[in-house]
Motif scaffolding. Structure first.
Motif, PDB file in Angstrom:
ATOM      1  N   LEU A 175     -17.900  14.542  18.661  1.00  0.00           N
ATOM      2  CA  LEU A 175     -18.325  15.615  19.501  1.00  0.00           C
ATOM      3  C   LEU A 175     -19.423  15.332  20.300  1.00  0.00           C
ATOM      4  O   LEU A 175     -19.298  15.495  21.743  1.00  0.00           O
ATOM      5  CB  LEU A 175     -19.046  16.505  18.420  1.00  0.00           C
ATOM      6  N   ALA A 176     -20.204  14.362  20.138  1.00  0.00           N
ATOM      7  CA  ALA A 176     -21.198  13.763  21.088  1.00  0.00           C
ATOM      8  C   ALA A 176     -20.628  13.104  21.941  1.00  0.00           C
ATOM      9  O   ALA A 176     -20.894  12.910  23.242  1.00  0.00           O
ATOM     10  CB  ALA A 176     -22.451  12.966  20.259  1.00  0.00           C
ATOM     11  N   TYR A 177     -19.603  12.184  21.797  1.00  0.00           N
ATOM     12  CA  TYR A 177     -18.739  11.306  22.735  1.00  0.00           C
ATOM     13  C   TYR A 177     -18.217  12.234  23.986  1.00  0.00           C
ATOM     14  O   TYR A 177     -18.452  12.032  25.113  1.00  0.00           O
ATOM     15  CB  TYR A 177     -17.865  10.603  22.318  1.00  0.00           C
ATOM     16  N   GLN A 178     -17.594  13.227  23.258  1.00  0.00           N
ATOM     17  CA  GLN A 178     -17.048  14.370  24.374  1.00  0.00           C
ATOM     18  C   GLN A 178     -18.065  14.758  24.951  1.00  0.00           C
ATOM     19  O   GLN A 178     -17.967  15.308  26.398  1.00  0.00           O
ATOM     20  CB  GLN A 178     -16.318  15.292  23.470  1.00  0.00           C
ATOM     21  N   GLN A 179     -19.192  15.322  24.708  1.00  0.00           N
ATOM     22  CA  GLN A 179     -20.292  15.893  25.522  1.00  0.00           C
ATOM     23  C   GLN A 179     -20.859  14.700  26.529  1.00  0.00           C
ATOM     24  O   GLN A 179     -21.254  15.084  27.689  1.00  0.00           O
ATOM     25  CB  GLN A 179     -21.540  16.494  24.516  1.00  0.00           C
ATOM     26  N   MET A 180     -20.699  13.588  26.067  1.00  0.00           N
ATOM     27  CA  MET A 180     -21.371  12.370  26.902  1.00  0.00           C
ATOM     28  C   MET A 180     -20.085  12.538  28.213  1.00  0.00           C
ATOM     29  O   MET A 180     -20.617  12.043  29.286  1.00  0.00           O
ATOM     30  CB  MET A 180     -21.381  11.158  26.347  1.00  0.00           C
ATOM     31  N   ALA A 181     -18.996  12.377  27.944  1.00  0.00           N
ATOM     32  CA  ALA A 181     -18.035  12.219  28.916  1.00  0.00           C
ATOM     33  C   ALA A 181     -17.964  13.206  29.862  1.00  0.00           C
ATOM     34  O   ALA A 181     -17.948  13.272  30.863  1.00  0.00           O
ATOM     35  CB  ALA A 181     -16.508  11.981  28.250  1.00  0.00           C
ATOM     36  N   ALA A 182     -18.096  14.575  29.224  1.00  0.00           N
ATOM     37  CA  ALA A 182     -18.232  15.821  30.161  1.00  0.00           C
ATOM     38  C   ALA A 182     -19.346  15.785  31.106  1.00  0.00           C
ATOM     39  O   ALA A 182     -19.449  16.274  32.261  1.00  0.00           O
ATOM     40  CB  ALA A 182     -18.399  17.053  29.097  1.00  0.00           C
TER      41      ALA A 182
END
Length: 242
Positions: A34-41
């Motif tokens: 989830l944190a990775y997806q937020q960082m990518a976004a």
């Protein structure tokens, strides 16, 4: 912009300069899916605001290539290329750009008149980023990453996290590869069983076969990176160490 990348530049470096190894004792931090997806976004949003049109993302193999693919999901007009340093003996020997289509890799060339952004997962000292930026200098590249040290040189144009004490990040696809850092994170507060470790990993979005996890922990124990007391795994010298 050039039609083709120059095959050689004067910026060749020792191959070891491009290999990151976390210093002994450096703290580690796990990054959930989830944190990775937020960082990518976050990073994709920064790129979109700076470049409303199509861009070329050049992902540094391997982690930067994965990150570039994630950014491309959020920037559907983007072209994605992979970049890898060629090696001759103990030194680099230029740069290879690759394009992927239908599961096949072929030499790649950035499209004309698109901003070019070099992508890596993390920028720490900046040595690796500098190598790729120097080789791609004719394209006037920018740099994007998920996280960076605030002392990195060069500093990224686009990043989700910038911090003065950058930990060794255990990104989602590196949980087993960086198992020693994963264990250091999860066992920092005290010993856990394999089942409890599995539960912590599931909380972070990882569904790892329990037997595979057990084998990886056994491998760490064989290297004296973990100790086992009955059903409990503990860090050498960690809480409750005997």
């Amino acid at each position: 912009m050039p039609d083709r990348l120059s095959p050689r530049t004067p910026t060749e470096v020792p191959a070891s300069d491009l290999v990151f190894t976390a210093a002994v004792g450096r703290r580690a931090r796990m990054v959930s899916w989830l944190a990775y997806q937020q960082m990518a976004a976050d990073v994709a949003g920064q790129i979109r605001r700076a470049h409303p049109g199509a861009v070329t993302l050049v992902g540094i193999l391997q982690g930067g290539w994965i990150t570039a693919q994630s950014l491309a999901d959020l920037l559907p007009a983007a072209t994605v290329l992979a970049a890898a340093a060629r090696r001759r003996g103990e030194r680099t020997d230029g740069l290879e750009l690759l394009a992927a289509a239908d599961g096949l890799l072929a030499p790649g060339t950035p499209p004309q008149d698109q901003p070019l952004i070099v992508v890596d997962e993390v920028v720490d000292s900046g040595r690796t980023a500098r190598f790729f930026l120097d080789h791609l200098a004719p394209y006037e590249p920018q740099l994007a990453c998920l996280a960076a040290s605030d002392t990195a040189d060069p500093s990224p144009h686009f990043t989700a996290w910038s911090m003065s004490d950058l930990p060794a990040l255990v990104l989602p696809w590196r949980v087993l590869r960086d198992a020693d850092q994963m264990a250091a994170c999860l066992l920092a507060a005290g010993p856990l069983t394999t089942t409890q470790l599995d539960e912590r990993l599931r909380d972070l979005g990882h569904d790892i076969d329990l037997d595979l996890l057990e084998r990886r922990l056994d491998h760490l124990a064989a290297r004296d990176r973990l100790h086992r007391d009955g059903d409990l795994w503990r860090l050498p010298g960690g809480p409750d160490a005997r």
